[in-house]
Structure formats: C-alpha cells, structure tokens
Design a protein around this motif. Sequence first.
Motif, short mmCIF file in Angstrom:
data_model
loop_
_atom_site.label_atom_id
_atom_site.label_comp_id
_atom_site.label_asym_id
_atom_site.label_seq_id
_atom_site.Cartn_x
_atom_site.Cartn_y
_atom_site.Cartn_z
N GLY A 310 0.66 -1.31 -0.02
CA GLY A 310 -0.15 0.18 0.17
C GLY A 310 0.93 1.31 0.05
N ALA A 311 2.05 1.31 0.84
CA ALA A 311 2.83 2.57 0.78
C ALA A 311 3.51 2.79 -0.68
CB ALA A 311 3.97 2.31 1.97
N LEU A 312 3.84 1.48 -1.46
CA LEU A 312 4.52 1.54 -2.68
C LEU A 312 3.59 2.27 -3.55
CD1 LEU A 312 6.94 -1.39 -3.43
CD2 LEU A 312 7.50 1.11 -2.75
N LEU A 343 12.31 -3.71 -1.48
CA LEU A 343 11.88 -3.43 -2.84
C LEU A 343 11.89 -1.99 -3.12
CD1 LEU A 343 10.64 -5.41 -4.93
CD2 LEU A 343 8.25 -4.83 -4.03
N CYS A 344 12.31 -1.42 -4.27
CA CYS A 344 12.47 -0.16 -4.76
C CYS A 344 11.63 0.00 -5.94
CB CYS A 344 13.82 -0.01 -5.11
SG CYS A 344 14.53 1.67 -5.56
N TYR A 391 11.51 2.98 -0.95
CA TYR A 391 12.10 1.75 -0.74
C TYR A 391 11.11 1.19 0.66
CZ TYR A 391 16.60 2.74 -2.88
OH TYR A 391 17.37 3.25 -3.78
N VAL A 392 10.81 -0.14 0.32
CA VAL A 392 10.03 -0.79 1.45
C VAL A 392 10.64 -2.21 1.76
CG1 VAL A 392 7.68 0.37 0.99
CG2 VAL A 392 8.45 -1.92 -0.28
N PRO A 393 10.77 -2.65 3.09
CA PRO A 393 11.42 -3.93 3.29
C PRO A 393 10.49 -5.02 2.85
CG PRO A 393 10.38 -3.02 5.39
CD PRO A 393 10.19 -2.02 4.12
#
Length: 413
Positions: A310-312, A343-344, A391-393
């Motif tokens: 959701g943030a991406l 993940l970018c 970026y999110v983990p």
Amino acid sequence: MTADEPRRQRWRERLLAEDDLTADSGLGRPPETRRQAMVKLMWVCIWFAYLGEPVSDLLGGHHTLAAVLLGALGLLAYLGVYLALIFRRTMLAMDGRVFAPLGFLLGTALVLTLTLGYSWLVLFVYVSVAASAVLPMRLARLAILLVTGLLLGIGMTAPGAGDFLPWLVLPTLLGGAAMAGVRQMARTARALREARATVAHLAANEERLRLARDLHDLLGHSLSLITLKSELAGRMLPDRPEQAAQQVADIEKVSRQALVDVREAVSGFRRPTLGAELAGARTALTAAGIAAAVAPFPERHPDLPAAQEGALAWALREAVTNAVRHSGARRCELTLTEESDELCLTVTDDGKGPAGPHGNGLTGLAERLALADGRLETGPGPRGGFRLRAYVPLSRAGAAPEQQDPAPPVGSC
C-alpha cells in the motif's frame, strides 16, 4: 404503409447495423476536447490544398465579374456545408438529414464544373470525403464509386484529360477510403474508452459487494453471539449474578473482536494495490501526453506485505501525479526492482524537476513510507529531470505487526 415499406425498413436497419455507431453503449457522445478538435481541423485542412485550382481559376481573369462573384459564393457555400458535415455529423449515427447536404455538395460540384470549367473537378474529392465521413460503410463505398464515376465521365471530355485526370481520381478514391479508416479508428477508440469505464465501474461494484459480504460474515456471527449471550445474561441476572457477569465479559470480548475485524476489513478495502495504481498511472500519463516506459511489474510479490504494498502504491500515485501536474515532462519511466531485502520503486521523468523544497505531497509520502519501515529518496535523474525512489522492506522473520494505513497524503510538491 405501402407494400414495399417493410422491405425498405429492413434494408435501412441492415445498413445501420453494419455501422458501428449504432452499437453505442448508451452513454452518449463524449464532449470533444480542444486537442481532438485541432487534430480534426488539421486533417480537414490537408484537403484544402486542392482548392488552389478553383481559386486560381476565379482570379485568373477567365470569367466575367458576375461569374466570378457567383462562383465565389458557390464555393463559400460549398465549403460551409462540407465543414458542417465533417465537424457536426462525423461521430453521430446516420439519419436522413445527411442526404440533403450531400446532395447539395454533389449538385454544386456538378454545376460549378459544367459552368466554370474543368478546374472545378477537384470539388468531387470533397464530396467523396464527406460521404465517407457521414454514411455507413456500405453506402459510403457506393457513394465513392458514384462520385468517381461522375468525375471520370465529366473529366474524359476535357482536352488533355490523361494528364490531370489520374491525379483527381486517385485522391477521390483514396481520400474517401482514408476518411472511412479515420472514422473507424475514432469509433474504436471511443468504444475502448467506454469499455474501460464500464470495466472500472464493474470492478468498483465487485469490491463493494466483497466488502458487503465480508461485513455480513463478520458482523452476522458476532452480533448473533452477542444477542444470545445478552439473553442468557438477562436470565441469569436475578439468581446467578457471577455467571451473568461472565456472560457480560464474554459480550465485551466478542464486541471488541468484532470491532477489530471490521477495521481490518475496511482497511483492506481502502488500501491501494500496485496493480491498480499502475493501470491508473498508464492512463494518467497517456492523457497528459507523456510517453510511459513501464518495466514489467509483478502482479503480487510473494514477500511483500500488504502494508508495504500500500505504501508503494501511494508512492506511485504521488510520483505520477507530480509528473503530470508540474514536471512538463515528455517521458516517464517506472521500474520496480529488488535490492537486497528491500523492494524499490523508481519513477524518473525528463521534466524540469521541483522548483523548491518538498511540498505536502512528498512530505506526507515520506511519513507514510516511514510508517511502513521504508524510506523516500528524491533528486535529479541521471539525464536530468526528477527521480523518485521509494524503498520498503520485504517480509522477514519477526516483522512488526501490520499497521493500518494512515490517511492519504494531501497536496503535491
């Protein structure tokens, strides 16, 4: 009604059935944008090059003043009717009102050619184009052949017909065919837009039905259990207060769990996904005239939690919104890559970049990514413009429990 009227009606319905314009979805004709009108005007102006011969004939001193005035008036009336047909009737379903203007164009072309000379044969090209623009395909083909036959019949009587007649016959045939192709392409694009709108509407309805089913399943069981325990506590209350108190405690526990379930269901309903945002990004960039270079996105990364996805998705929406509104870019690149345990998402455009510090949109986006244990990087791209990297983990052992999405960011940079 005469005996031939049913047959004429069936023939008319068959002609209209062959015309895709009668297959509208019922949404009506969409309003024409300024850009579409300019494209249509440029396409129409291409054919005005053929008017050089009639205008030269009027100004060449070959006719009397009265003939010149009448010829000029006839040419202006001819062009007025032609433009009215092209701009007003091209995307509408055919009806009987188009035959009178087409008859006027054909009659005017005949009269001006026979009275003022063979330089006016070029008017038959416009008759062919106009017929292809407003008639169903079968009638348009017949009209093109009829107009071409009249052009040949009159032009063969002119001295030196072999020198100029092929240069008029080919545009008459090919011009009508080209207009028919353009009209078909416009109808196809219109049908595609309506189909996409219908798909989006159906998808929204399906999501509403899913939420309704989830709420029904969640609340139906919980509320039924609360009702039963309330009745049981009421019967126990006079004689067994301790057991009644236990039932009340159970009621509180069930109601709290129901509240948690409802919040999770609503949160899942509101959270955007990368797939949906990618489709919206393509549409927004195309509508803004920005070429979109999109690397293949996975439909669902197996190690990407829902909160991080959701943030991406919010990052993709904000970056594309900024590119459309502020960048002035002509190209935008979207990539999604895996770097170590992160993940970018990278969005790069070739526009002018931000004029100052981050606005509310990027600030809120950075805060949203921080809540998902991610981070935001912005700056100039490798070839200029602006680049946003979010970026999110990816999921790992011992990850923190999923948090509810905060409100969407407000504003933009």
